[in-house]
Design a protein around this motif. Structure first.
Motif, PDB file in Angstrom:
ATOM      1  N   TRP A 142      -0.879  -2.065  12.159  1.00  0.00           N
ATOM      2  CA  TRP A 142       0.309  -2.731  12.706  1.00  0.00           C
ATOM      3  C   TRP A 142       0.170  -2.901  14.226  1.00  0.00           C
ATOM      4  N   PHE A 143      -0.304  -1.865  14.905  1.00  0.00           N
ATOM      5  CA  PHE A 143      -0.488  -1.917  16.356  1.00  0.00           C
ATOM      6  C   PHE A 143      -1.426  -3.046  16.756  1.00  0.00           C
ATOM      7  N   ILE A 144      -2.525  -3.194  16.046  1.00  0.00           N
ATOM      8  CA  ILE A 144      -3.483  -4.252  16.358  1.00  0.00           C
ATOM      9  C   ILE A 144      -2.856  -5.621  16.139  1.00  0.00           C
TER      10      ILE A 144
ATOM     11  N   PRO B  87      -2.082   7.499  11.578  1.00  0.00           N
ATOM     12  CA  PRO B  87      -2.849   6.613  12.469  1.00  0.00           C
ATOM     13  C   PRO B  87      -3.583   5.474  11.786  1.00  0.00           C
ATOM     14  N   ALA B  88      -4.184   5.724  10.632  1.00  0.00           N
ATOM     15  CA  ALA B  88      -4.933   4.655   9.960  1.00  0.00           C
ATOM     16  C   ALA B  88      -4.031   3.511   9.541  1.00  0.00           C
ATOM     17  N   ASN B  89      -2.771   3.814   9.211  1.00  0.00           N
ATOM     18  CA  ASN B  89      -1.821   2.781   8.814  1.00  0.00           C
ATOM     19  C   ASN B  89      -1.160   2.147  10.033  1.00  0.00           C
TER      20      ASN B  89
ATOM     21  N   GLU C  66       0.834  -1.202   0.000  1.00  0.00           N
ATOM     22  CA  GLU C  66       0.000   0.000   0.000  1.00  0.00           C
ATOM     23  C   GLU C  66       0.872   1.257   0.000  1.00  0.00           C
ATOM     24  N   ALA C  67       1.948   1.225   0.779  1.00  0.00           N
ATOM     25  CA  ALA C  67       2.847   2.380   0.833  1.00  0.00           C
ATOM     26  C   ALA C  67       3.533   2.605  -0.512  1.00  0.00           C
ATOM     27  N   GLU C  68       3.949   1.528  -1.151  1.00  0.00           N
ATOM     28  CA  GLU C  68       4.584   1.650  -2.468  1.00  0.00           C
ATOM     29  C   GLU C  68       3.645   2.332  -3.463  1.00  0.00           C
TER      30      GLU C  68
ATOM     31  N   ALA D  82      12.265  10.258   0.233  1.00  0.00           N
ATOM     32  CA  ALA D  82      11.383   9.095   0.104  1.00  0.00           C
ATOM     33  C   ALA D  82      11.317   8.319   1.407  1.00  0.00           C
ATOM     34  N   ALA D  83      12.468   8.169   2.076  1.00  0.00           N
ATOM     35  CA  ALA D  83      12.498   7.435   3.342  1.00  0.00           C
ATOM     36  C   ALA D  83      11.696   8.164   4.415  1.00  0.00           C
ATOM     37  N   LYS D  84      11.806   9.489   4.436  1.00  0.00           N
ATOM     38  CA  LYS D  84      11.052  10.270   5.424  1.00  0.00           C
ATOM     39  C   LYS D  84       9.562  10.203   5.128  1.00  0.00           C
ATOM     40  N   ASP D  85       9.209  10.237   3.853  1.00  0.00           N
ATOM     41  CA  ASP D  85       7.798  10.104   3.493  1.00  0.00           C
ATOM     42  C   ASP D  85       7.254   8.733   3.903  1.00  0.00           C
ATOM     43  N   LEU D  86       8.093   7.705   3.814  1.00  0.00           N
ATOM     44  CA  LEU D  86       7.666   6.372   4.258  1.00  0.00           C
ATOM     45  C   LEU D  86       7.414   6.368   5.763  1.00  0.00           C
ATOM     46  N   LEU D  87       8.313   6.988   6.527  1.00  0.00           N
ATOM     47  CA  LEU D  87       8.091   7.084   7.977  1.00  0.00           C
ATOM     48  C   LEU D  87       6.783   7.816   8.269  1.00  0.00           C
ATOM     49  N   ARG D  88       6.568   8.910   7.586  1.00  0.00           N
ATOM     50  CA  ARG D  88       5.329   9.676   7.807  1.00  0.00           C
ATOM     51  C   ARG D  88       4.110   8.814   7.461  1.00  0.00           C
ATOM     52  N   TRP D  89       4.206   8.053   6.392  1.00  0.00           N
ATOM     53  CA  TRP D  89       3.091   7.204   5.968  1.00  0.00           C
ATOM     54  C   TRP D  89       2.794   6.125   7.009  1.00  0.00           C
ATOM     55  N   VAL D  90       3.820   5.448   7.506  1.00  0.00           N
ATOM     56  CA  VAL D  90       3.558   4.357   8.466  1.00  0.00           C
ATOM     57  C   VAL D  90       3.092   4.899   9.812  1.00  0.00           C
ATOM     58  N   HIS D  91       3.417   6.163  10.108  1.00  0.00           N
ATOM     59  CA  HIS D  91       2.962   6.758  11.370  1.00  0.00           C
ATOM     60  C   HIS D  91       1.596   7.419  11.247  1.00  0.00           C
TER      61      HIS D  91
END
Length: 436
Positions: free
Chosen positions: A348-350, A342-344, A61-63, A331-340
């Protein structure tokens, strides 16, 4: 061929501005250079379902959302720091690297400042815990992006403790010692790693030290204070405690050994994350008690006991560094922002089922915690954690002392026969090499 004129340049600039406005309006990420790949290095998660979720759902999804490729690499947790060191020395390697506790302080000159992202997440999620800030930021720069806190609690066999007359997990070290002696006499010892492994050993010995009033350094972060009566008393206690209550093979254990021992029902209690319990939930037919009941029904959790000077916890902290040598920093920072987002992050948290506690306060009220009372003690691990290096700050020197296992080895040497006074003097010498 089109003639390049000032008018053409201005028209193309307007198009760029309009295009960016369109991107922001649609919520789509800008296109990266063709073939942009972010290399993300993490540990092999103790909850395998979370790694599967990343690989099969979240990262695809992130890709798609970010227009990049993601190379997720996972290794044993104890292999992460050698990889960081090798990457920093060579000036090449993964773009994002997971580290534990306050290790990022060791690489402050080799990482990108992530303060803007950390503060952005903090402002939206009820604030970063004090502990989250202490182990990732020096107050001016976030050396890593806080990811999660794995709470360390005693997983114990409720019925076995009851068989030796203990109906509630012991509240003090002395009471735990008494219960442990009875359990070991019945062939059901406690289990504790005191070795060079990143998780279980330090999360046990640091709180023990603090609970007796011992500390590495004074609040100035410079004056070594380990050589005290309080520290010596804690070492003497640990020597007797380990011999009389524990499986002494723990001196050679890593962070997976106690999981296997508990699940094979050879130990009665161990300090751990929730991974033992979660594994028993995942395979209820595989793990059965001697009475034929699912093992999951006999597991409970409790914090480490109180000492003469109080009750403490050191909970393993996870964060991600963005390396300054990276050619894909945006790109790496955008990935961090994406995984953080809340909906994403929530997905992972669940999947962690409470093994990992987020670094911000908002998640304490998540409905996940209502699903299983056995997991409730882990909910506020972020509030209760004390950072390595106490009473000083959790900066570079504290991280070096933790990485070199000075405090762990102090106790291990005593367990192996050295006097408490001698091992404390040894630790003092080692800490002075680091702090002065």
């Amino acid at each position: 061929m089109t003639t390049v004129t000032r008018r053409n340049v201005l028209k193309s600039g307007a198009a760029v501005v309009g295009g960016m406005a369109g991107i922001l309006a649609t919520g789509r990420a800008p296109a990266f250079a063709q073939g942009t790949t972010v290399h993300w290095l993490r540990w092999n998660d103790f909850v395998p379902a979370s790694d599967q979720l990343l690989r099969k759902e979240l990262l695809p999804e992130a890709e798609k959302a970010l227009g990049i490729k993601i190379n997720l690499e996972t290794v044993n947790g104890n292999d992460l720091q050698p990889r960081v060191t090798a990457s920093v020395q060579s000036g090449s390697g993964p773009d994002l690297i997971m580290v534990f506790n306050n290790q990022s302080a060791l690489y402050a000159e080799s990482v990108v400042d992530l303060s803007d992202l950390a503060e952005e997440v903090s402002s939206k999620e009820g604030g970063l815990y004090k502990y989250s800030r202490a182990v990732t930021s020096d107050g001016k720069k976030f050396n890593a992006m806080p990811w999660t806190i794995v709470g360390a609690m005693n997983a114990y066999r409720k019925s076995w403790f009851e068989e030796v007359g203990v109906t509630k997990f012991p509240e003090t070290w002395e009471a735990y010692y008494d219960a442990g002696k009875k359990l070991k006499a019945k062939g059901r010892p406690l289990g504790q790693a005191v070795s060079h492994s990143f998780g279980d050993p330090p999360t046990f010995v640091y709180p023990l030290l603090w609970s007796y009033g011992g500390k590495e350094v004074e609040a100035d972060g410079k004056t070594v204070a380990i050589n005290s009566k309080n520290t010596i008393d804690s070492v003497k206690f640990m020597t007797s405690f380990y011999k009389d209550t524990c499986d002494e093979g723990g001196l050679a254990w890593d962070d997976t050994s106690n999981n296997r021992a508990f699940l094979s029902q050879t130990i009665s209690s161990t300090l751990n994350g929730a991974s033992i319990y979660i594994e028993s939930l995942r395979n209820p037919d595989k793990y059965i008690t001697e009475k034929g009941a699912p093992l999951k029904t006999d597991i409970r959790h409790a914090p480490l006991p109180k000492g003469p000077q109080g009750q403490f916890g050191l909970h393993t902290f996870f964060s991600h560094m963005l390396m300054s040598y990276s050619q894909n920093q945006k790109a790496a920072k955008d990935l961090l922002r994406w995984v953080h987002t809340p909906a994403n992050y929530e997905k992972w948290f669940i999947s962690q089922k409470g093994f990992a506690t987020p670094p911000t306060a908002q998640w304490e009220s998540h409905e996940l915690w209502l699903a299983d009372p056995v997991m409730d003690p882990f909910k506020v691990a972020g509030k209760l954690g004390q950072a390595p290096g106490f009473a000083g700050p959790a900066r570079k020197q504290a991280a070096e002392a933790l990485t070199k296992y000075v405090i762990v080895d102090m106790y291990a040497k005593a367990i192996q026969g050295a006097s408490a006074e001698d091992v404390v003097k040894w630790a003092e010498s080692e800490l002075k090499k680091i702090y002065t």
